[in-house]
Scaffold this motif. Structure first.
Motif, PDB file in Angstrom:
ATOM      1  N   ALA A   5       0.847  -1.191   0.000  1.00 12.96           N
ATOM      2  CA  ALA A   5       0.000   0.000   0.000  1.00 12.96           C
ATOM      3  C   ALA A   5       0.883   1.242   0.000  1.00 12.96           C
ATOM      4  O   ALA A   5       0.596   2.230  -0.677  1.00 12.96           O
ATOM      5  N   PHE A   8       2.305   1.788  -3.455  1.00 13.13           N
ATOM      6  CA  PHE A   8       1.217   2.342  -4.255  1.00 13.13           C
ATOM      7  C   PHE A   8       1.158   3.846  -4.072  1.00 13.13           C
ATOM      8  O   PHE A   8       1.100   4.621  -5.015  1.00 13.13           O
ATOM      9  N   TRP A   9       1.169   4.217  -2.818  1.00 18.93           N
ATOM     10  CA  TRP A   9       1.072   5.628  -2.444  1.00 18.93           C
ATOM     11  C   TRP A   9       2.247   6.425  -3.019  1.00 18.93           C
ATOM     12  O   TRP A   9       2.073   7.516  -3.551  1.00 18.93           O
ATOM     13  N   THR A  12       1.712   7.736  -6.421  1.00 16.89           N
ATOM     14  CA  THR A  12       0.508   8.491  -6.791  1.00 16.89           C
ATOM     15  C   THR A  12       0.777   9.799  -7.532  1.00 16.89           C
ATOM     16  O   THR A  12       0.051  10.088  -8.474  1.00 16.89           O
ATOM     17  N   TRP A  26      -9.401  10.272 -11.569  1.00 18.79           N
ATOM     18  CA  TRP A  26      -8.742   9.497 -10.509  1.00 18.79           C
ATOM     19  C   TRP A  26      -9.689   8.407 -10.024  1.00 18.79           C
ATOM     20  O   TRP A  26     -10.796   8.706  -9.593  1.00 18.79           O
ATOM     21  N   ARG A  28     -11.509   6.118  -7.683  1.00 20.03           N
ATOM     22  CA  ARG A  28     -11.701   5.969  -6.242  1.00 20.03           C
ATOM     23  C   ARG A  28     -11.784   4.476  -5.923  1.00 20.03           C
ATOM     24  O   ARG A  28     -12.295   3.694  -6.707  1.00 20.03           O
ATOM     25  N   LEU A  34      -9.254  -1.935  -2.764  1.00 21.27           N
ATOM     26  CA  LEU A  34      -7.815  -1.749  -2.616  1.00 21.27           C
ATOM     27  C   LEU A  34      -7.167  -3.040  -2.086  1.00 21.27           C
ATOM     28  O   LEU A  34      -6.119  -3.454  -2.585  1.00 21.27           O
ATOM     29  N   ALA A 282      -6.922   3.238   1.726  1.00 19.89           N
ATOM     30  CA  ALA A 282      -7.912   3.619   0.715  1.00 19.89           C
ATOM     31  C   ALA A 282      -8.273   5.101   0.847  1.00 19.89           C
ATOM     32  O   ALA A 282      -8.393   5.810  -0.156  1.00 19.89           O
ATOM     33  N   TRP A 285      -5.517   7.141  -0.547  1.00 21.64           N
ATOM     34  CA  TRP A 285      -5.575   7.048  -2.007  1.00 21.64           C
ATOM     35  C   TRP A 285      -6.656   7.970  -2.560  1.00 21.64           C
ATOM     36  O   TRP A 285      -6.424   8.737  -3.493  1.00 21.64           O
ATOM     37  N   ASN A 286      -7.849   7.916  -1.979  1.00 20.88           N
ATOM     38  CA  ASN A 286      -8.970   8.700  -2.491  1.00 20.88           C
ATOM     39  C   ASN A 286      -8.786  10.205  -2.287  1.00 20.88           C
ATOM     40  O   ASN A 286      -9.276  10.999  -3.065  1.00 20.88           O
ATOM     41  N   ALA A 288      -5.840  11.608  -2.263  1.00 13.49           N
ATOM     42  CA  ALA A 288      -4.541  11.993  -2.812  1.00 13.49           C
ATOM     43  C   ALA A 288      -4.614  13.207  -3.740  1.00 13.49           C
ATOM     44  O   ALA A 288      -3.796  14.117  -3.602  1.00 13.49           O
TER      45      ALA A 288
END
Ligand code: HEC
Ligand code: HEC
Ligand code: HEC
Length: 334
Positions: A5, A8-9, A12, A26, A28, A34, A282, A285-286, A288
């Motif tokens: 994770a 992943f971040w 971004t 983007w 979601r 995720l 998550a 991510w959302n 970001a």
């Protein structure tokens, strides 16, 4: 899971730029989505590419397999020919054959004064590639095995008696070590090598305690390996004190300040988002794109996560959320 994770971040900002340029929105992700995406990536990483047959020939000679085994008609006759293993692409059946015959093979090796071979890195995959290349097995149709199944592996870990020394969850007992760290960043053939390398010692300990040496059939060894591989995946424990450091060092504290309320980002101690590791990932991510906008105008560097940082951060934020009611805990200031 949380390490992935974090990776992943880290990507971004570049993903955001690329998506913006290509006019994509983007995506979601829910917590479950995720987890599924990350679970898939982790699973894929378990699989090796085929090994290198030239290197395999070298290991086959140097580890003296050749003294006792023939492939393609050349080699020793002490042990059985290994041609039949050429049907498989992955080295897992070879590893299983070695494991099952391990005690007898090791006895022969002792008798003949041959050192018990050990494996590092991808050597086992290389030997498999060599066997495939020179085998006389005809026709040489590849047999693809069913994908390994960690849940079945968990059952086998019990029924084969591994739990008697390593504990039900692989965290170790006085009789055998914690296995969670044994498979870090390893692929199937490497884990198979680790199992083999320790089989000699383990078989001695099993004899001491009066246990029969467990044998594997079909794809059982692959399942056990998948189980071992996943031991670390679900690890959620972390170090809250280290998490505080991460929260400061990554600049989160600059925008999320639960103690003053005067902040750019929301108060995380009151946020649902921090109550579970994948929920946090998550939510990050959302949010970001919004975070990215704010960070660009303030020329703050995009925080990156390495190693266990994400896990520690998550543990710290969860403890923060738990401690909000009734008294809120202040984040130590810099
Ligand atoms: C000193 C001789 C010796 C050496 C060296 C040796 N083996 Fe063996 N191996 C044997 C014997 C003997 C057996 C059969 C054991 C039994 O009867 O259970 C065996 C069995 C096997 C099997 C199972 C065969 C089957 O029919 O299922 C595999 C796979 C195997 N060895 C691979 C290897 C590899 C790979 C190496 C080198 C890293 C190696 N062996 C080195 C003697 C040896
Ligand atoms: C009788 C006790 C015992 C049993 C049963 C046992 N082990 Fe072990 N295991 C050990 C010991 C002791 C070690 C450390 C041996 C060494 O240092 O070589 C070990 C080492 C390992 C390692 C390497 C750990 C590392 O840090 O690299 C793996 C992987 C492993 N065992 C898996 C298994 C699996 C899978 C089973 C069941 C098929 C099993 N063990 C059954 C005692 C046991
Ligand atoms: C430059 C300021 C800034 C920094 C630095 C920052 N954030 Fe944020 N964060 C925001 C803003 C603004 C939002 C709200 C975004 C929105 O509403 O979409 C937010 C939202 C969040 C949310 C979602 C909260 C919810 O309830 O949905 C989480 C979780 C979060 N941030 C965690 C972090 C973490 C962890 C760090 C450090 C790695 C961090 N943020 C660093 C500005 C920042």
């Amino acid at each position: 899971m949380q390490q992935l994770a974090g990776l992943f971040w880290n990507h971004t900002p570049r993903m955001m730029e690329t998506m913006r340029r290509s006019g994509f929105e983007w995506p979601r992700l829910t917590e479950t989505e995720l987890s599924d995406v990350i679970g898939y990536l982790y699973y894929v990483k378990l699989f090796d590419e085929p090994g290198d047959p030239d290197l395999g020939e070298r290991w086959f000679r140097e580890k003296q397999c050749m003294l006792c085994h023939s492939v393609g008609g050349s080699g020793g006759r002490v042990g059985p020919p290994l041609d039949r293993y050429a049907r498989y692409v992955a080295p897992i059946m070879l590893a299983e054959g070695m494991w099952n015959h391990g005690p007898a093979m090791q006895a022969t090796q002792r008798m003949r004064g041959v050192a018990t071979p050990t494996f590092v890195g991808r050597e086992m995959a290389d030997i498999q590639a060599y066997v495939r290349e020179v085998s006389r097995e005809a026709p040489r149709r590849a047999v693809f095995l069913e994908p390994p199944h960690p849940e079945r592996g968990r059952q086998l870990f019990r029924t084969k008696g591994c739990l008697r020394c390593h504990g039900d969850t692989g965290r170790g007992t006085p009789y055998g070590p914690d296995l969670r760290a044994a498979t870090v960043r390893m692929r199937v053939s490497e884990i198979a090598g680790v199992l083999w390398n320790h089989s000699f010692e383990m078989s001695a300990r099993m004899r001491e305690r009066g246990f029969a040496f467990p044998r594997f059939g079909g794809t059982e060894m692959a399942d056990v390996i998948a189980f071992l591989y996943y031991l670390r995946f679900d690890e959620t424990r972390g170090d809250s004190a280290a998490g505080v450091q991460v929260f400061r060092a990554k600049g989160c504290a600059g925008c999320h300040r639960p103690d003053t309320g005067a902040a750019i980002g929301p108060d995380l101690s009151r946020s649902e988002a921090v109550t579970a590791p994948m929920r946090l990932a998550a939510a990050m991510w959302n949010h970001a794109p919004a975070m990215y906008e704010v960070m660009r105008t303030r020329t703050v560097e995009w925080p990156r996560f390495e190693g266990d940082e994400m896990r520690d951060l998550s543990v710290f934020l969860r403890s923060l959320a738990r401690s909000t009611a009734p008294a809120r805990r202040a984040i130590p200031r810099r």
